[in-house]
Design a protein around this motif. Structure first.
Motif, PDB file in Angstrom:
ATOM      1  N   LEU A 294     -20.900  18.487 -86.081  1.00 13.41           N
ATOM      2  CA  LEU A 294     -20.921  19.794 -86.734  1.00 13.41           C
ATOM      3  C   LEU A 294     -20.457  19.646 -88.179  1.00 13.41           C
TER       4      LEU A 294
ATOM      5  N   TYR B 240     -21.160  20.415 -79.425  1.00 15.24           N
ATOM      6  CA  TYR B 240     -20.992  21.851 -79.278  1.00 15.24           C
ATOM      7  C   TYR B 240     -21.984  22.590 -80.175  1.00 15.24           C
ATOM      8  N   PRO B 241     -22.315  23.815 -79.822  1.00 14.10           N
ATOM      9  CA  PRO B 241     -23.205  24.596 -80.697  1.00 14.10           C
ATOM     10  C   PRO B 241     -22.465  24.982 -81.974  1.00 14.10           C
TER      11      PRO B 241
ATOM     12  N   LEU C  76     -20.782  27.246 -84.420  1.00 17.32           N
ATOM     13  CA  LEU C  76     -20.265  28.606 -84.340  1.00 17.32           C
ATOM     14  C   LEU C  76     -20.577  29.370 -85.633  1.00 17.32           C
TER      15      LEU C  76
ATOM     16  N   ARG D 219     -23.008  31.372 -86.416  1.00 13.42           N
ATOM     17  CA  ARG D 219     -24.385  31.440 -86.909  1.00 13.42           C
ATOM     18  C   ARG D 219     -24.885  32.874 -86.779  1.00 13.42           C
TER      19      ARG D 219
ATOM     20  N   TYR E 299     -23.878  35.739 -80.708  1.00  8.86           N
ATOM     21  CA  TYR E 299     -23.978  34.284 -80.669  1.00  8.86           C
ATOM     22  C   TYR E 299     -22.606  33.638 -80.441  1.00  8.86           C
ATOM     23  N   LEU E 300     -21.581  34.236 -81.047  1.00 10.46           N
ATOM     24  CA  LEU E 300     -20.243  33.655 -80.950  1.00 10.46           C
ATOM     25  C   LEU E 300     -19.776  33.610 -79.501  1.00 10.46           C
TER      26      LEU E 300
ATOM     27  N   ILE F  48     -21.665  33.601 -76.769  1.00  6.73           N
ATOM     28  CA  ILE F  48     -22.504  32.641 -76.050  1.00  6.73           C
ATOM     29  C   ILE F  48     -22.091  31.209 -76.397  1.00  6.73           C
ATOM     30  N   ASP F  49     -21.889  30.952 -77.684  1.00  6.84           N
ATOM     31  CA  ASP F  49     -21.575  29.591 -78.125  1.00  6.84           C
ATOM     32  C   ASP F  49     -20.191  29.146 -77.667  1.00  6.84           C
TER      33      ASP F  49
ATOM     34  N   ARG G 166     -20.627  28.068 -74.103  1.00  6.05           N
ATOM     35  CA  ARG G 166     -21.299  26.763 -74.070  1.00  6.05           C
ATOM     36  C   ARG G 166     -20.338  25.644 -74.473  1.00  6.05           C
ATOM     37  N   THR G 167     -19.516  25.923 -75.478  1.00  6.37           N
ATOM     38  CA  THR G 167     -18.546  24.924 -75.933  1.00  6.37           C
ATOM     39  C   THR G 167     -17.567  24.574 -74.821  1.00  6.37           C
TER      40      THR G 167
END
Length: 610
Positions: free
Chosen positions: A15, A67-68, A70, A72, A81-82, A84-85, A88-89
Motif C-alpha cells: 500500500l 489489504y485493500p 483504505l 478510497r 468502502y471503508l 467493507i475494506d 476485508r483487512t
C-alpha cells in the motif's frame, strides 16, 4: 553436514511504494550479515523489490495478497468502502497469521512492514511502523481513540515495534502519528530515519525531480498530466518518475523533450542517481519520501493524496514546522512560484541518519536473536530400540551446531546401546564431534552427573531427557526463543509440555495433558528437565536415588531461581511404561513414589520396562 545459515522472513506492504523502499535498507543490512531471506509482498512493491534485488542468490520472493487500500472513493461511498475494506483487512490479517504459523519455525526472525498478521509465538517478530495513531475521515474523527487502541493492540503481538522517527517531542517527523499517549502499552524503539538511497558523490544537475507514487490510483492520472503541463513551462532540467512498474510512459510521450525525462519506475543505480542529482523534489507527502528527503538534505514540495488522511496530516505538520512547502492536489497553483517558496524552508536536522538507525535496529534485535549454548544429556540404559531415533531427531535440529552439544551416557547396559550410540557418533555425515558418548556406573543419577561433568564450559543451559523422548526438529529453536523472551525472569529450572509417542490415541493424549497440568502446578517434571548449567553443576543429582532424582534436583534448583514451563509441541515421550502397567496404575505409583521420604527411596531399585 552443511553449516547453519540464518534465515529471515520479510513481509512488506504494497500500500504505497514507501514500505518497500524503506524496508530495502533493512533487507540489505541482513543480506550483508549472511542471512537467507524470504520476501513476501505483492503488486508494485514486489515488482520493485525484484528489480532492486535482481541477482541476489540468497533472496526468494513469494506473492501474497495485501489489504485493500483504505479511504478510497468520495462522498458517502468513502464510508461505505471503508467498512467493507476494514472487514476485508481483518480477514486477511487472520489468514496471514494462520499461514505464518506453518512456516515461522524455518526462520530466525520475522520482520514486518505494515502487515499485521505476520508474527509468531515461537519466532522473534518485529514490526516497522510510524503510524501508531490513525486519523479517520472527517465524520469519524470521534472514533480516533478506538482505532488507536485497536492498532496498539495489534502491534503488541510483535516482540518489538520499530518507529522510524525520533523520540524528541519537538524534533520529530511524524508528529502525533507516532507520539501518542498509548505508545507506552507497546514495546517500542525510536530508531530514526530509514532511507534506501546511499549518498553518492555526484553533481546535482536535475533542477526538479517529480516522484509521483501513491497507492490511490484513481487520483493519479489527471494529477500527472497537470504536473507535466506546468513542469514543461519551468526552466531547467526536469525528471518524472511515475512510481509504478506497470505505468505506460508512452501515454505521456507528448510531454517528453530534451529538458524533461519520464520513467515508469526507477530502480537500482538509476533510482539512486536520480535522487542524488536532484536539487528539489516534488512528491506525495508519503512518510518514506520525507525520510529520504531528510537523509539527503533535500528541499521539497509535498502534495498529499486526496482523502489519504495520514498524508494530509503529515503535510499539515511538516509545513507548520517550516520543513517543507505543502499544497493540496487541487490547489497547487502556479508551480513555479510554489517551487521558489521551497528555497525559503528550514531543513530538518536529524540527530542521526540511516547508518545509525540500522545499528539501533540490530542492537535492539540482538537480545532476541542470540543463540544460547545448550547441552543435551541423555542417560541410556538398555535403550537399543529407542536411542537411534532419539539421536536422529537431535541431529536434525534447526539450530547452529556450534551452539549445541549432545552427550550420551551409557550406564550398565547389557544390550547394544553403547554400540549404537558410538556408531551414530562416529558417522562422518553428521559432522565431527556432534555427539559424545560416555560411560558411567549403572544408575540414572550417576549417568546425569557424568554428563554434567562433561558439558562444555560455554554451556548456558542443560537439557536432561530420557532416551525414549523425541525432541522435534524445532525444539531448540523454540526453547531458545522462549528463553530470550524471558531472560529477565530469573529462571533456574523447568520442564516442558510432553506429548505421547506414538501420538495416536486420544486416551493417551488426554492422560499426557493431565500430566502437563500437574507438572506445571506442582513444579515437577516427567521425561525432560531444563536447568541453567552453572546451577545444575553446582547441585547435581543425588546418586543414591534411582528414581524421583529429578524431583530432588528441581527442588534444589528452585532455591536459586524460578521454575518455568515451556508450552512447546516439540517434545514426545514413549508410552511403553503406561501400556505395560496401565495409565491409572502407573500414575498412582508415581504419586506414591513422589511422596515417599528420601530415606525410603535411597538404594531402592527402579523397575526398568523395555
Amino acid at each position: 553436514m552443511s553449516a547453519y545459515t540464518p534465515r529471515a522472513l520479510f513481509t512488506i506492504s504494497s500500500l504505497g511504494l514507501g514500505h518497500a523502499t524503506r524496508s530495502l535498507a533493512v533487507v540489505r543490512e541482513y543480506l550483508n550479515r549472511g542471512y537467507e531471506l524470504t520476501i513476501i509482498s505483492t503488486g508494485n512493491a514486489l515488482a520493485f523489490l525484484r528489480m532492486e534485488l535482481d541477482g541476489e542468490a540468497h533472496v526468494t520472493f513469494q506473492e501474497m495478497a495485501d489489504y485493500p487500500p483504505l479511504e478510497r472513493g468520495t462522498g458517502w461511498r468513502l464510508y461505505g468502502y471503508l467498512i467493507i475494506d476494514l472487514l476485508r483487512t481483518w480477514y486477511i490479517i487472520r489468514r496471514e497469521h494462520r499461514f505464518v504459523q506453518s512456516i515461522a519455525a524455518d526462520y530466525d526472525f520475522i520482520f514486518s512492514d505494515g502487515r499485521y498478521g505476520f508474527h509468531s509465538h515461537w519466532t522473534p517478530s518485529f514490526v516497522l511502523s510510524h503510524q501508531i495513531a490513525f486519523i479517520p475521515p472527517k465524520w469519524l474523527r470521534e472514533t480516533s481513540w478506538l482505532t488507536e487502541h485497536v492498532n496498539v493492540a495489534a502491534l503488541r503481538q510483535f516482540d518489538l515495534l520499530f518507529i522510524p522517527d525520533y523520540a524528541g517531542p519537538n524534533a520529530n517527523l511524524a508528529g502525533n502519528l507516532a507520539h501518542t499517549p498509548n505508545l507506552h502499552r507497546c514495546p517500542h524503539r525510536f530508531i530514526g530515519v530509514l532511507s534506501s538511497y546511499p549518498h553518492l558523490e555526484i553533481a546535482q544537475d536535475i533542477d526538479y525531480l517529480f516522484v509521483i507514487s501513491g497507492y490511490l490510483l484513481e487520483h493519479k492520472g489527471s494529477f500527472i498530466r497537470e504536473l507535466l503541463d506546468q513542469a514543461s513551462k519551468l526552466p531547467g532540467r526536469k525528471v518524472f518518475v511515475l512510481g509504478n512498474a506497470q505505468d505506460d510512459a508512452a501515454l505521456y510521450e507528448t510531454y517528453r523533450c530534451e529538458s524533461l525525462e519520464i520513467y515508469p519506475i526507477a530502480s537500482g543505480q538509476l533510482r539512486q542517481e536520480l535522487f542524488n542529482r536532484a536539487r528539489c523534489v516534488v512528491s506525495r507527502a508519503g512518510y518514506t519520501t520525507v525520510m529520504d528527503l531528510v537523509e539527503h538534505d533535500k528541499r521539497a514540495l509535498l502534495i498529499p493524496t486526496p482523502n489519504q488522511t495520514e498524508q494530509e496530516y503529515l503535510a499539515y505538520f511538516l509545513s507548520s514546522q517550516d520543513y517543507y512547502v505543502t499544497r493540496d492536489q487541487h490547489a497547487v497553483g502556479e508551480l513555479g512560484q510554489t517551487l521558489d517558496a521551497c528555497q525559503q524552508t528550514t531543513l530538518f536536522q536529524p540527530p542521526w541518519r540511516t547508518a545509525e538507525s540500522l545499528r539501533r535496529i540490530n542492537a535492539s534485535m540482538e537480545s532476541l536473536l542470540r543463540k544460547h549454548f545448550i547441552s543435551i544429556v541423555i542417560p541410556a540404559h538398555n535403550e537399543e530400540d529407542e536411542l537411534e531415533p532419539t539421536l536422529r531427531c537431535l541431529l536434525a535440529q534447526r539450530y547452529p551446531a556450534d551452539r549445541m552439544e549432545i552427550i550420551v551416557v551409557e550406564n550398565g547396559s547389557t544390550d547394544a546401546t553403547l554400540e549404537i550410540a558410538q556408531r551414530i557418533a562416529d558417522d562422518p555425515s553428521h559432522g565431527a564431534g556432534r555427539i559424545r558418548v560416555l560411560q558411567s556406573d549403572k544408575g540414572v543419577s550417576r549417568a546425569k552427573n557424568a554428563g554434567l561433568a562433561a558439558v562444555s564450559g560455554d554451556s548456558e543451559w542443560v537439557v536432561f531427557c530420557d532416551a525414549d523422548t523425541r525432541l522435534g526438529v524445532n525444539f531448540l529453536h523454540q526453547l531458545n526463543t522462549w528463553l530470550n523472551r524471558h531472560s529477565g525472569d530469573g529462571l533456574s529450572v523447568g520442564t516442558t509440555e510432553v506429548r505421547p509417542q506414538p501420538n495416536k490415541r486420544l486416551y493417551a493424549r488426554a492422560w499426557f495433558t493431565v500430566y502437563d497440568i500437574i507438572h506445571r502446578l506442582t513444579k515437577t517434571s516427567y521425561a525432560i528437565q531444563l536447568a541453567r548449567t552453572p546451577i545444575a553443576r553446582g547441585i547435581g543429582f543425588r546418586e543414591e536415588l534411582n528414581f524421583s532424582e529429578d524431583l530432588a534436583f528441581i527442588r534444589e534448583c528452585r532455591r536459586y531461581g524460578r521454575f518455568f514451563f515451556v508450552p512447546t509441541n516439540q517434545v514426545a515421550s514413549s508410552t511403553r511404561r503406561f501400556e505395560a502397567r496401565g495409565y491409572l496404575r502407573q500414575s498412582l505409583r508415581w504419586v506414591v513414589e513422589a511422596l515417599l521420604p528420601n530415606r525410603f527411596k535411597i538404594r531402592r531399585n527402579y523397575d526398568v520396562i523395555r
